[in-house]
Design a protein around this motif. Structure first.
Motif, short mmCIF file in Angstrom:
data_model
loop_
_atom_site.label_atom_id
_atom_site.label_comp_id
_atom_site.label_asym_id
_atom_site.label_seq_id
_atom_site.Cartn_x
_atom_site.Cartn_y
_atom_site.Cartn_z
N ILE A 176 98.32 70.48 33.44
CA ILE A 176 99.22 70.79 34.67
C ILE A 176 99.52 72.33 34.82
O ILE A 176 99.21 73.11 34.12
CB ILE A 176 100.68 70.24 34.39
N ASN A 177 99.94 72.51 36.08
CA ASN A 177 100.32 74.18 36.55
C ASN A 177 101.82 73.99 36.91
O ASN A 177 102.07 73.14 38.19
CB ASN A 177 99.27 74.63 37.63
N GLY A 178 102.57 74.56 36.42
CA GLY A 178 104.02 74.58 37.15
C GLY A 178 104.02 75.82 38.03
O GLY A 178 103.68 77.00 37.92
N GLU A 179 104.82 75.39 39.21
CA GLU A 179 104.75 76.63 40.46
C GLU A 179 105.97 76.50 40.82
O GLU A 179 106.88 75.52 41.07
CB GLU A 179 103.86 76.05 41.45
N GLY A 180 106.64 77.66 41.17
CA GLY A 180 107.82 78.05 41.71
C GLY A 180 108.26 77.76 43.01
O GLY A 180 107.03 77.42 43.74
N GLY A 181 109.26 77.86 43.68
CA GLY A 181 109.61 77.67 45.10
C GLY A 181 110.41 76.47 45.32
O GLY A 181 110.05 75.48 44.52
N TRP A 182 111.41 76.68 46.12
CA TRP A 182 112.13 75.31 46.56
C TRP A 182 111.51 74.31 47.36
O TRP A 182 110.68 74.50 48.16
CB TRP A 182 113.53 75.95 47.06
N HIS A 183 111.94 73.08 47.11
CA HIS A 183 111.38 71.89 48.04
C HIS A 183 110.19 71.42 47.61
O HIS A 183 109.72 70.79 48.68
CB HIS A 183 111.73 72.35 49.60
N LYS A 184 109.55 72.03 46.75
CA LYS A 184 108.39 71.35 46.26
C LYS A 184 108.46 70.02 45.49
O LYS A 184 109.64 70.01 44.65
CB LYS A 184 107.29 72.38 45.44
N PRO A 185 107.89 68.78 45.76
CA PRO A 185 108.02 67.59 45.06
C PRO A 185 107.54 68.22 43.45
O PRO A 185 106.95 69.03 42.98
CB PRO A 185 107.00 66.65 45.76
N MET A 186 108.43 67.11 42.81
CA MET A 186 108.08 67.63 41.11
C MET A 186 106.81 67.29 40.86
O MET A 186 106.17 68.02 39.92
CB MET A 186 109.00 66.62 40.37
N ILE A 187 106.12 66.36 41.19
CA ILE A 187 104.94 65.99 41.29
C ILE A 187 104.13 66.43 42.80
O ILE A 187 104.05 65.63 43.58
CB ILE A 187 104.19 64.47 40.89
N TRP A 188 103.86 67.71 42.75
CA TRP A 188 103.30 68.13 44.06
C TRP A 188 101.87 67.82 44.50
O TRP A 188 101.75 67.25 45.70
CB TRP A 188 103.37 69.78 43.95
N LYS A 189 100.99 68.02 43.70
CA LYS A 189 99.52 67.79 44.01
C LYS A 189 98.78 67.74 42.93
O LYS A 189 98.98 68.19 41.85
CB LYS A 189 99.16 68.59 45.27
N ALA A 190 97.50 67.13 42.92
CA ALA A 190 96.43 67.18 42.02
C ALA A 190 95.13 67.76 42.60
O ALA A 190 94.76 67.34 43.77
CB ALA A 190 96.21 65.68 41.32
#
Length: 595
Positions: free
Chosen positions: A403-417
């Motif tokens: 995984i890569n943790g990425e900051g920023g508001w309003h990103k889904p918890m599982i953002w993309k793969a």
């Protein structure tokens, strides 16, 4: 003939809007459809001057330009009379280093503004309090609210969410009661109430604002009152209560589902009520959280209660931090184990990675010395990425993820793969190669800190522990709590724009906090979060409880079957790969208990 511009958060979002909405409208309208002699010029036209991706042209010479707040180039070199700023709260903070895109966009209208001919429409769902662009514009307007008509006395009432009365649980039987005549209105009355309603400007003028209830004979007075310099700045607030497509019962049901989950609560406030969400920036003191340790269980020995198990890993240069958690269907969580495995992490297959393989094979601790396979193992690949990928690839287990943790508001918890492996041609392998999953961390951190505060509250005698509370082992060390509470929401003001901005900042080591964020994402990924990503059915939870119980009972009866190198049979469900080493007797017992 008026040049117009529609600005979305990104250029791609404008193109999606044009394709899915605007061109569908053109095709359905004889007046607009170029194939029926309409005034819009066709796309992909061989003739010079046809419509293009970012420009919709008309036969009279006017056009609609598309732009994105993330693209300074699209916000330059145009003189615009009519503009739409769509989804304003989703706009970029800075347009490619050239400044606030809202102010850049305003420069496009200055010529027509000076002539008094410009019209600008700003639209958005409000998001975060004090950082919301749309709320700042609404507060600078005449602040119109829609007063619905009472079917009893004819008064106009500014009803809102707090005015909804209902049962404590479904069936909600929600209604609105007129403060003037006490007449009750249900969802069946809502169309007539809306039809009898009126927009009333509510901004304070000469120290006066309209009352919540306006008698029928005074409506025109408030509707037509002199708003002074605000008269030319109308602003409309569409709330959930006045939304014709939203029922009172549905609002109550959505709130019941959202309570206890800060992210779900924010979605409720933003999208259902049309309100900003107030971020709580305080974090509990670590001493207060440490005082909630549970002497009834100890680190590494397991506890009754959890049914889903996660292992998350934060990779550093000189070793890896690991975090073992168990969860139940109410998202209560137990910290079952944690620690630091020292060693050089840059080299795939080094001692630290061999120890992590052993830890992953062992599974989560259960009472009586039993072990249960992890439902998900998430390893942070932001550091020594190649070594992490080598570990995940060697596991050949769909439950073990990089995984890569990425900051920023309003990103889904599982953002993309994203696919990361390349073919010999240099192109990415699709569907077959190793993926790195991107985790939106900021909203997840807000969920966790909110649950820390709930953990400090006294449990309800009727409902028991609140959703998502934490249980810490009695021997949990102070430095763990210090790391868990090391981050806080920092509020700062942009001196150039005057806008508020919120971000997470750390005041010390935060490895276990990062691991805890990944653990919540792991629960989301395996589908065991309530109202999230499919969620497990009652039958699946019942089966899992039977499986865990079978493993514990087998360990108590035949302790020699359990060893840190053997995975339990009842580990993986939902069609995923089974553990590699399974005891046949244990599998039969788990199946028998499940039946």
């Amino acid at each position: 003939n008026a040049p117009a511009m529609v600005i979305h958060p990104t250029v791609s979002q404008f193109k999606a809007w044009a394709e899915r909405k605007y061109w569908k409208l053109v095709e359905a309208s004889e007046v607009l459809n170029p194939e029926e002699g309409g005034c819009v010029l066709p796309r992909h036209s061989r003739t010079e001057g046809g419509s293009k991706g970012l420009e919709i042209k008309f036969a009279n010479g006017s056009s609609i330009l598309g732009a994105g707040s993330n693209s300074a180039a699209t916000l330059r070199q145009h003189t615009i009379r009519l503009g739409v700023k769509d989804d304003l709260d989703g706009w970029a903070e800075n347009a490619e280093g050239e400044g606030d895109p809202d102010k850049l966009a305003d420069q496009r209208f200055k010529t027509y503004l000076k002539l008094g001919l410009a019209k600008i429409l700003a639209i958005s769902t409000p998001l975060i309090a004090r950082a919301s662009r749309i709320m700042k514009k609404y507060e600078a307007s005449d602040r119109r609210r829609y007063y619905m008509g009472c079917q009893g006395c004819g008064a106009k009432v500014d009803w809102d969410w707090e005015d909804i009365q209902s049962n404590a649980e479904a069936p909600w039987e929600a209604y609105l009661q007129c403060p003037a005549c006490e007449h009750c209105h249900t969802d069946a009355d809502k169309p007539d109430m809306l039809g009898a309603g009126v927009w009333i400007p509510t901004a304070k003028v000469d120290g006066v604002t309209p009352p919540k209830v306006i008698p029928a004979g005074e409506v025109e007075i408030w509707k037509e009152r002199n708003m002074g310099p605000l008269a030319g700045r109308p602003g409309f607030w569409i709330t959930g209560v006045i939304n014709a497509f939203e029922t009172l019962d549905n609002i109550c049901a959505k709130w019941a589902e959202a309570q206890g989950d800060p992210k779900a609560e924010q979605v409720f406030f933003n999208t259902v009520l049309g309100r900003v969400y107030e971020l709580t920036t305080d974090v509990p003191d670590w001493e207060a959280l440490a005082a909630r340790k549970d002497a009834a269980f100890h680190r590494g020995r397991g506890v009754w209660g959890p049914l889903v198990f996660t292992l998350t890993v934060d990779v550093q240069r000189d070793g890896v931090y690991f975090w073992v958690k168990g969860w139940n269907r109410n998202e209560e969580s137990w910290v079952l184990d944690y620690g630091f495995i020292a060693g050089e992490t840059a080299e795939p297959g080094s001692e630290v990675w061999r120890k992590l393989h052993t830890l992953t094979d062992a599974g989560a601790p259960l009472p009586g010395g039993a072990r249960f396979a992890f439902d998900r193992v998430l390893i942070d690949a932001n550091y020594n990425t190649d070594a992490v990928k080598a570990f995940v690839k060697k596991r050949r287990d769909p439950r073990v993820l990089a995984i890569n943790g990425e900051g920023g508001w309003h990103k889904p918890m599982i953002w993309k793969a994203t696919e990361t492996e390349l073919k010999t041609s240099g192109k990415r392998k699709r569907f077959a190669g190793l993926k790195v999953w991107h985790i939106g961390t900021w909203d997840a951190k807000n969920v966790i800190v909110t649950r820390f505060r709930k953990t400090l509250e006294k449990p309800s005698e009727v409902e028991g522990p609140a959703r998502g509370v934490y249980h810490f082992p009695g021997d949990c060390e102070d430095h763990v709590f210090q790391q868990l509470t090391s981050e806080y929401i920092f509020e700062e003001e942009n001196k150039a724009t005057g806008r508020k901005r919120f971000s997470w900042k750390a005041r010390g080591e935060n490895h276990y906090f990062d691991c805890d964020v990944y653990a919540l994402a792991a629960l989301e990924h395996c589908g065991a979060r309530a109202e999230h990503r499919g969620r497990w059915s009652d039958a699946e939870w019942h089966d899992r409880e039977a499986q865990v119980r079978a493993v514990i009972e087998m360990a108590q009866g035949q302790g020699d079957l359990f060893d840190r190198d053997v995975l339990p049979a009842a580990a993986a469900t939902n069609g995923e790969a089974r553990p590699r080493r399974i005891s046949g007797a244990l599998a039969r017992l788990a199946a028998q208990n499940a039946d």
